[in-house]
Design a protein around this motif. Sequence first.
Motif, PDB file in Angstrom:
ATOM      1  N   ARG A 249       0.825  -1.211   0.000  1.00 56.13           N
ATOM      2  CA  ARG A 249       0.000   0.000   0.000  1.00 56.13           C
ATOM      3  C   ARG A 249       0.858   1.260   0.000  1.00 56.13           C
ATOM      4  NH1 ARG A 249      -2.998  -3.149   3.687  1.00 56.13           N
ATOM      5  NH2 ARG A 249      -2.025  -2.053   5.455  1.00 56.13           N
ATOM      6  N   GLN A 250       1.952   1.195   0.733  1.00 53.63           N
ATOM      7  CA  GLN A 250       2.861   2.348   0.749  1.00 53.63           C
ATOM      8  C   GLN A 250       3.454   2.588  -0.642  1.00 53.63           C
ATOM      9  OE1 GLN A 250       6.160   2.100   3.575  1.00 53.63           O
ATOM     10  NE2 GLN A 250       7.473   3.156   2.094  1.00 53.63           N
ATOM     11  N   ILE A 251       3.896   1.519  -1.287  1.00 52.37           N
ATOM     12  CA  ILE A 251       4.487   1.651  -2.621  1.00 52.37           C
ATOM     13  C   ILE A 251       3.432   2.126  -3.613  1.00 52.37           C
ATOM     14  CG2 ILE A 251       5.553   0.364  -4.510  1.00 52.37           C
ATOM     15  CD1 ILE A 251       6.808  -1.462  -2.370  1.00 52.37           C
ATOM     16  N   ARG A 252       2.236   1.591  -3.518  1.00 54.56           N
ATOM     17  CA  ARG A 252       1.180   2.005  -4.435  1.00 54.56           C
ATOM     18  C   ARG A 252       0.869   3.499  -4.273  1.00 54.56           C
ATOM     19  NH1 ARG A 252      -3.868   3.210  -5.516  1.00 54.56           N
ATOM     20  NH2 ARG A 252      -4.947   2.157  -7.238  1.00 54.56           N
ATOM     21  N   ALA A 253       0.812   3.964  -3.025  1.00 55.32           N
ATOM     22  CA  ALA A 253       0.547   5.382  -2.788  1.00 55.32           C
ATOM     23  C   ALA A 253       1.675   6.242  -3.355  1.00 55.32           C
ATOM     24  CB  ALA A 253       0.380   5.645  -1.294  1.00 55.32           C
ATOM     25  N   ASP A 254       2.933   5.790  -3.184  1.00 50.74           N
ATOM     26  CA  ASP A 254       4.054   6.562  -3.727  1.00 50.74           C
ATOM     27  C   ASP A 254       3.977   6.654  -5.251  1.00 50.74           C
ATOM     28  OD1 ASP A 254       5.113   7.102  -1.274  1.00 50.74           O
ATOM     29  OD2 ASP A 254       6.586   5.474  -1.303  1.00 50.74           O
ATOM     30  N   VAL A 255       3.659   5.532  -5.900  1.00 54.10           N
ATOM     31  CA  VAL A 255       3.542   5.537  -7.365  1.00 54.10           C
ATOM     32  C   VAL A 255       2.403   6.460  -7.800  1.00 54.10           C
ATOM     33  CG1 VAL A 255       3.013   4.121  -9.386  1.00 54.10           C
ATOM     34  CG2 VAL A 255       4.550   3.255  -7.616  1.00 54.10           C
ATOM     35  N   ALA A 256       1.276   6.398  -7.105  1.00 54.15           N
ATOM     36  CA  ALA A 256       0.136   7.243  -7.470  1.00 54.15           C
ATOM     37  C   ALA A 256       0.468   8.716  -7.309  1.00 54.15           C
ATOM     38  CB  ALA A 256      -1.076   6.871  -6.617  1.00 54.15           C
ATOM     39  N   ILE A 257       1.103   9.090  -6.197  1.00 47.15           N
ATOM     40  CA  ILE A 257       1.449  10.495  -5.957  1.00 47.15           C
ATOM     41  C   ILE A 257       2.476  10.976  -6.982  1.00 47.15           C
ATOM     42  CG2 ILE A 257       2.507  12.082  -4.321  1.00 47.15           C
ATOM     43  CD1 ILE A 257       1.407  10.325  -2.077  1.00 47.15           C
ATOM     44  N   ALA A 258       3.515  10.163  -7.218  1.00 50.81           N
ATOM     45  CA  ALA A 258       4.565  10.570  -8.155  1.00 50.81           C
ATOM     46  C   ALA A 258       4.025  10.684  -9.577  1.00 50.81           C
ATOM     47  CB  ALA A 258       5.722   9.569  -8.111  1.00 50.81           C
ATOM     48  N   THR A 259       3.157   9.760  -9.966  1.00 58.12           N
ATOM     49  CA  THR A 259       2.570   9.814 -11.309  1.00 58.12           C
ATOM     50  C   THR A 259       1.703  11.052 -11.474  1.00 58.12           C
ATOM     51  OG1 THR A 259       2.571   7.392 -11.457  1.00 58.12           O
ATOM     52  CG2 THR A 259       1.132   8.581 -12.965  1.00 58.12           C
ATOM     53  N   ASP A 260       0.874  11.318 -10.479  1.00 58.76           N
ATOM     54  CA  ASP A 260      -0.006  12.485 -10.552  1.00 58.76           C
ATOM     55  C   ASP A 260       0.805  13.780 -10.553  1.00 58.76           C
ATOM     56  OD1 ASP A 260      -2.759  13.496 -10.574  1.00 58.76           O
ATOM     57  OD2 ASP A 260      -2.274  14.298  -8.599  1.00 58.76           O
ATOM     58  N   ALA A 261       1.871  13.829  -9.743  1.00 54.37           N
ATOM     59  CA  ALA A 261       2.707  15.027  -9.698  1.00 54.37           C
ATOM     60  C   ALA A 261       3.375  15.279 -11.044  1.00 54.37           C
ATOM     61  CB  ALA A 261       3.758  14.894  -8.592  1.00 54.37           C
ATOM     62  N   TYR A 262       3.859  14.205 -11.682  1.00 56.62           N
ATOM     63  CA  TYR A 262       4.498  14.379 -12.985  1.00 56.62           C
ATOM     64  C   TYR A 262       3.495  14.791 -14.042  1.00 56.62           C
ATOM     65  CZ  TYR A 262       7.196  13.355 -17.177  1.00 56.62           C
ATOM     66  OH  TYR A 262       7.830  13.453 -18.382  1.00 56.62           O
ATOM     67  N   ARG A 263       2.307  14.204 -14.019  1.00 59.23           N
ATOM     68  CA  ARG A 263       1.268  14.570 -14.982  1.00 59.23           C
ATOM     69  C   ARG A 263       0.928  16.068 -14.844  1.00 59.23           C
ATOM     70  NH1 ARG A 263      -3.223  11.074 -16.317  1.00 59.23           N
ATOM     71  NH2 ARG A 263      -2.863  10.034 -14.336  1.00 59.23           N
ATOM     72  N   ASN A 264       0.739  16.513 -13.612  1.00 59.68           N
ATOM     73  CA  ASN A 264       0.374  17.909 -13.391  1.00 59.68           C
ATOM     74  C   ASN A 264       1.508  18.860 -13.744  1.00 59.68           C
ATOM     75  OD1 ASN A 264      -2.106  17.058 -12.486  1.00 59.68           O
ATOM     76  ND2 ASN A 264      -1.608  17.230 -10.321  1.00 59.68           N
ATOM     77  N   ALA A 265       2.743  18.502 -13.349  1.00 61.95           N
ATOM     78  CA  ALA A 265       3.879  19.378 -13.648  1.00 61.95           C
ATOM     79  C   ALA A 265       4.108  19.486 -15.148  1.00 61.95           C
ATOM     80  CB  ALA A 265       5.138  18.844 -12.956  1.00 61.95           C
ATOM     81  N   HIS A 266       3.905  18.397 -15.864  1.00 58.65           N
ATOM     82  CA  HIS A 266       4.056  18.417 -17.324  1.00 58.65           C
ATOM     83  C   HIS A 266       3.018  19.349 -17.947  1.00 58.65           C
ATOM     84  CE1 HIS A 266       4.670  16.896 -21.412  1.00 58.65           C
ATOM     85  NE2 HIS A 266       5.775  16.327 -20.982  1.00 58.65           N
ATOM     86  N   ALA A 267       1.778  19.305 -17.443  1.00 54.25           N
ATOM     87  CA  ALA A 267       0.728  20.180 -17.974  1.00 54.25           C
ATOM     88  C   ALA A 267       1.024  21.640 -17.671  1.00 54.25           C
ATOM     89  CB  ALA A 267      -0.623  19.776 -17.384  1.00 54.25           C
ATOM     90  N   VAL A 268       1.530  21.915 -16.471  1.00 49.26           N
ATOM     91  CA  VAL A 268       1.879  23.299 -16.114  1.00 49.26           C
ATOM     92  C   VAL A 268       2.989  23.822 -17.024  1.00 49.26           C
ATOM     93  CG1 VAL A 268       2.897  24.737 -14.303  1.00 49.26           C
ATOM     94  CG2 VAL A 268       1.101  23.105 -13.731  1.00 49.26           C
ATOM     95  N   ALA A 269       3.984  22.985 -17.314  1.00 50.29           N
ATOM     96  CA  ALA A 269       5.072  23.402 -18.193  1.00 50.29           C
ATOM     97  C   ALA A 269       4.560  23.703 -19.598  1.00 50.29           C
ATOM     98  CB  ALA A 269       6.149  22.324 -18.234  1.00 50.29           C
ATOM     99  N   GLN A 270       3.635  22.913 -20.086  1.00 52.69           N
ATOM    100  CA  GLN A 270       3.075  23.175 -21.410  1.00 52.69           C
ATOM    101  C   GLN A 270       2.314  24.498 -21.440  1.00 52.69           C
ATOM    102  OE1 GLN A 270       0.831  19.509 -22.076  1.00 52.69           O
ATOM    103  NE2 GLN A 270       2.417  18.767 -23.479  1.00 52.69           N
ATOM    104  N   ARG A 271       1.558  24.780 -20.373  1.00 55.74           N
ATOM    105  CA  ARG A 271       0.849  26.060 -20.316  1.00 55.74           C
ATOM    106  C   ARG A 271       1.822  27.232 -20.199  1.00 55.74           C
ATOM    107  NH1 ARG A 271      -2.907  22.905 -17.239  1.00 55.74           N
ATOM    108  NH2 ARG A 271      -1.941  23.552 -15.267  1.00 55.74           N
ATOM    109  N   ALA A 272       2.936  27.023 -19.485  1.00 57.59           N
ATOM    110  CA  ALA A 272       3.935  28.081 -19.374  1.00 57.59           C
ATOM    111  C   ALA A 272       4.575  28.375 -20.732  1.00 57.59           C
ATOM    112  CB  ALA A 272       5.003  27.683 -18.358  1.00 57.59           C
ATOM    113  N   GLU A 273       4.760  27.345 -21.554  1.00 58.44           N
ATOM    114  CA  GLU A 273       5.273  27.569 -22.908  1.00 58.44           C
ATOM    115  C   GLU A 273       4.293  28.406 -23.728  1.00 58.44           C
ATOM    116  OE1 GLU A 273       6.042  23.798 -24.620  1.00 58.44           O
ATOM    117  OE2 GLU A 273       7.795  23.361 -23.367  1.00 58.44           O
ATOM    118  N   GLN A 274       3.010  28.119 -23.597  1.00 58.46           N
ATOM    119  CA  GLN A 274       2.004  28.904 -24.310  1.00 58.46           C
ATOM    120  C   GLN A 274       1.980  30.342 -23.806  1.00 58.46           C
ATOM    121  OE1 GLN A 274      -1.630  26.720 -23.707  1.00 58.46           O
ATOM    122  NE2 GLN A 274      -0.908  24.908 -24.797  1.00 58.46           N
ATOM    123  N   ALA A 275       2.119  30.529 -22.487  1.00 57.89           N
ATOM    124  CA  ALA A 275       2.119  31.874 -21.919  1.00 57.89           C
ATOM    125  C   ALA A 275       3.312  32.679 -22.422  1.00 57.89           C
ATOM    126  CB  ALA A 275       2.127  31.804 -20.393  1.00 57.89           C
TER     127      ALA A 275
END
Length: 419
Positions: A312-338
């Motif tokens: 459960r600990q490993i699963r939570a870490d994978v979920a948090i890290a995946t979500d963080a990367y997905r969100n950070a990637h989207a923010v970077a794309q919006r920053a390029e547009q800005a």
Amino acid sequence: MPSQPLRPWGRFIPRPWVVVCTAGLFGLPALAQPATPLEGADWAVANRRVGELLRGHIDIVRWEATHSAPLAATPPTVEGPTLGLDAALRAARTTRPELIAAPGTGTLERARLRQATAAWTHTVTLAWLDAVAAREALHHLAPAVNATQAATELARRMAAVGNWSAARAASEEQVWLAVQHQWTNAQQRARATEQRLRQHLPGNGAPAQALPYALPPLPPLPPLPADPDALDPALLEAALHAHPAWPLAETEARRREAALPAQVRAQLAQALAEVWDAAGPTGLAERPLGTPWPHGWSEAAEARAQADRLARQIRADVAIATDAYRNAHAVAQRAEQALALSQQQLDDMQLRYNGMLHSTWDLVATGRARAQAAQALTQARHDAWRAHTDLQAVLAGLPYSGGPATTDTGASAAAPKGH
């Protein structure tokens, strides 16, 4: 046509100062030597100087170019090959001979060494990203610093000849002080992050190659489930098996369970449920007196609980890290547009300024906004790279260590827009 002499009541708006005020934005000469208040107030001197510029605008531009002061902000430059991330990781590995597996190393020790190597890779990667991002931030901030320096000098001159109040010129001075403070902090951060990287490199820590001043392009976003709450089974499986403790814990739990017949395992599950129900949400769980409870039951229950807890600990870490990367990637794309939109605004403002539809202050303010958008993009790309690095560490069996970004690209300094 000869330039007309200046008059105290004339509106003093030196259009050629676009060459000065946008020096840092367009690579033009910086600014002329500051005029002292006495010179600015001496109309005989001012008239004589203007009268010497017989060809008007072109003479003013050339005078500014030949009498320019040094730029206030000069970012570091790189000539020749640079120290990329792979080269930094290869060099850093040579400082950790204890991470070399000896022949015949056992499975458990090899797993420990793999995790230690992944942790070292994670540490060096983050240090390299911090150092390069700090240098990139200098290159985005320098144009705004130089433009603010030029705008402040223009404000001094306008105040000296009476076209601006002292209070208005003082507000520009305040902006200039704030921008200098921002530049000083950015330089200090660049030096500090480079030193943190050097402590991981061999020899005296000085890299044979200079660091680049631009982050590499972001790695492509891997295929991820459309549902943010869903988790890629392949990523979870990789993280579970990369962890040095979970495979052993899962193997032990299955061995203990296999020693119990299916009927006994069902009885164990029922007995555990009754114990938890009797204890309630916070009470002490106790086995009822006289209830059969073979020794193998406790061993199997504890082994399964340990393996599942780690999973459960490993699963939570994978979920948090995946979500963080997905969100950070989207923010970077919006920053390029800005940044692209900010560049369009700057190009349009330049055209309008050339057509005398906007003031020098509008152009400088737009240039500052563009520099801030570039800094925001550097921050966003840095955060995305960090999130990617954290995800790779989790998939290598490390606990998730990411969190909110702490890199400071500097607060924006707002300037009065002027006329």
